[in-house]
Design a protein around this motif. Structure first.
Motif, short mmCIF file in Angstrom:
data_model
loop_
_atom_site.label_atom_id
_atom_site.label_comp_id
_atom_site.label_asym_id
_atom_site.label_seq_id
_atom_site.Cartn_x
_atom_site.Cartn_y
_atom_site.Cartn_z
N ASP A 180 0.83 -1.20 0.00
CA ASP A 180 0.00 0.00 0.00
C ASP A 180 0.87 1.26 0.00
O ASP A 180 2.10 1.18 -0.07
CB ASP A 180 -0.98 -0.02 1.18
N ASP A 181 0.24 2.42 0.12
CA ASP A 181 0.97 3.69 0.08
C ASP A 181 1.89 3.88 1.28
O ASP A 181 2.80 4.71 1.24
CB ASP A 181 -0.01 4.86 0.02
N ASN A 182 1.67 3.12 2.35
CA ASN A 182 2.53 3.19 3.54
C ASN A 182 3.66 2.17 3.49
O ASN A 182 4.41 2.04 4.46
CB ASN A 182 1.69 2.98 4.81
N GLY A 183 3.74 1.41 2.39
CA GLY A 183 4.81 0.43 2.25
C GLY A 183 4.55 -0.87 2.98
O GLY A 183 5.47 -1.65 3.19
N LYS A 184 3.31 -1.13 3.35
CA LYS A 184 2.95 -2.38 4.02
C LYS A 184 2.18 -3.27 3.06
O LYS A 184 1.58 -2.78 2.09
CB LYS A 184 2.09 -2.09 5.26
N VAL A 185 2.20 -4.58 3.32
CA VAL A 185 1.45 -5.51 2.48
C VAL A 185 -0.01 -5.09 2.52
O VAL A 185 -0.58 -4.86 3.60
CB VAL A 185 1.63 -6.96 2.96
N ARG A 186 -0.60 -4.98 1.34
CA ARG A 186 -2.01 -4.56 1.25
C ARG A 186 -2.90 -5.48 2.09
O ARG A 186 -2.62 -6.67 2.24
CB ARG A 186 -2.48 -4.57 -0.20
N ARG A 187 -3.96 -4.91 2.59
CA ARG A 187 -4.88 -5.61 3.48
C ARG A 187 -5.43 -6.90 2.88
O ARG A 187 -5.59 -7.89 3.57
CB ARG A 187 -6.02 -4.66 3.84
N PHE A 188 -5.73 -6.89 1.59
CA PHE A 188 -6.34 -8.05 0.96
C PHE A 188 -5.36 -8.86 0.12
O PHE A 188 -5.75 -9.55 -0.81
CB PHE A 188 -7.55 -7.62 0.14
N VAL A 189 -4.08 -8.75 0.46
CA VAL A 189 -3.05 -9.55 -0.19
C VAL A 189 -2.32 -10.32 0.91
O VAL A 189 -1.97 -9.75 1.94
CB VAL A 189 -2.04 -8.68 -0.97
N ASN A 190 -2.13 -11.60 0.71
CA ASN A 190 -1.37 -12.42 1.65
C ASN A 190 -0.07 -12.83 0.97
O ASN A 190 -0.05 -13.18 -0.20
CB ASN A 190 -2.16 -13.67 2.04
N VAL A 191 1.01 -12.75 1.73
CA VAL A 191 2.32 -13.15 1.21
C VAL A 191 2.88 -14.22 2.15
O VAL A 191 2.93 -14.01 3.36
CB VAL A 191 3.29 -11.96 1.11
N TYR A 192 3.26 -15.33 1.56
CA TYR A 192 3.83 -16.44 2.32
C TYR A 192 5.25 -16.69 1.85
O TYR A 192 5.54 -16.66 0.66
CB TYR A 192 3.02 -17.72 2.10
N ILE A 193 6.13 -16.95 2.80
CA ILE A 193 7.46 -17.44 2.49
C ILE A 193 7.46 -18.87 3.01
O ILE A 193 7.31 -19.10 4.20
CB ILE A 193 8.56 -16.60 3.17
N GLY A 194 7.56 -19.80 2.07
CA GLY A 194 7.33 -21.20 2.44
C GLY A 194 5.87 -21.32 2.87
O GLY A 194 4.97 -20.90 2.14
N ASP A 195 5.64 -21.82 4.07
CA ASP A 195 4.27 -21.96 4.59
C ASP A 195 3.92 -20.89 5.61
O ASP A 195 2.87 -20.96 6.24
CB ASP A 195 4.12 -23.34 5.26
N GLU A 196 4.79 -19.89 5.77
CA GLU A 196 4.60 -18.89 6.82
C GLU A 196 4.07 -17.56 6.27
O GLU A 196 4.66 -16.99 5.36
CB GLU A 196 5.91 -18.64 7.57
N ASP A 197 2.98 -17.09 6.84
CA ASP A 197 2.41 -15.79 6.51
C ASP A 197 3.34 -14.72 7.08
O ASP A 197 3.60 -14.70 8.28
CB ASP A 197 1.02 -15.68 7.12
N VAL A 198 3.83 -13.81 6.23
CA VAL A 198 4.80 -12.82 6.69
C VAL A 198 4.23 -11.87 7.74
O VAL A 198 4.96 -11.28 8.51
CB VAL A 198 5.42 -12.01 5.53
N ARG A 199 2.91 -11.76 7.81
CA ARG A 199 2.30 -10.90 8.83
C ARG A 199 2.56 -11.44 10.24
O ARG A 199 2.53 -10.70 11.21
CB ARG A 199 0.80 -10.79 8.60
N PHE A 200 2.78 -12.73 10.35
CA PHE A 200 3.04 -13.35 11.64
C PHE A 200 4.53 -13.59 11.86
O PHE A 200 4.93 -14.20 12.84
CB PHE A 200 2.25 -14.66 11.78
N GLU A 201 5.32 -13.12 10.93
CA GLU A 201 6.78 -13.19 11.05
C GLU A 201 7.29 -11.76 11.24
O GLU A 201 6.79 -11.06 12.10
CB GLU A 201 7.37 -13.86 9.80
N LYS A 202 8.21 -11.33 10.43
CA LYS A 202 8.79 -9.98 10.55
C LYS A 202 8.34 -9.06 9.42
O LYS A 202 9.04 -8.10 9.08
CB LYS A 202 10.31 -10.07 10.58
N GLY A 203 7.21 -9.35 8.82
CA GLY A 203 6.71 -8.51 7.73
C GLY A 203 7.70 -8.46 6.58
O GLY A 203 8.24 -9.49 6.17
N LEU A 204 7.96 -7.27 6.10
CA LEU A 204 8.87 -7.10 4.97
C LEU A 204 10.31 -7.44 5.32
O LEU A 204 11.13 -7.66 4.43
CB LEU A 204 8.79 -5.67 4.43
#
Length: 92
Positions: free
Chosen positions: A48-72
């Motif tokens: 988004d405009d604040n440089g965070k993963v958009r609310r309705f987009v999920n990003v996974y590294i392997g099986d881990e959601d980055v929101r529950f890790e260290k984000g970017l």
């Protein structure tokens, strides 16, 4: 570090219809920078405009959601798979 990025159908116009591309970086932020350098415009659809993963987009590294890790700043190991998954809504 080189990662494999799975691209959802809706973003494939940025990757010449490739469903998977390679990007370099030690963190998700670096991978997204490399992805943007090679596929201009794609980062704005993920962040988004604040440089965070958009609310309705999920990003996974392997099986881990980055929101529950260290984000970017989540570490990306060589050969890992990153999945970009847009949220799907529906109903009656």
């Amino acid at each position: 570090m080189s990662a494999s990025v799975r691209v959802p159908t809706i973003l494939r116009t940025y990757t010449n219809d490739a469903s998977e591309v390679t990007a370099e970086g030690a963190t998700l932020a670096e991978v997204l920078d490399d992805l943007e350098a090679n596929h201009p415009g794609i980062r704005a659809r993920i962040l988004d405009d604040n440089g965070k993963v958009r609310r309705f987009v999920n990003v996974y590294i392997g099986d881990e959601d980055v929101r529950f890790e260290k984000g970017l700043q989540t570490e990306v190991k060589d050969g890992q798979q990153i999945s970009i998954i847009p949220a799907v809504a529906g109903g009656c």
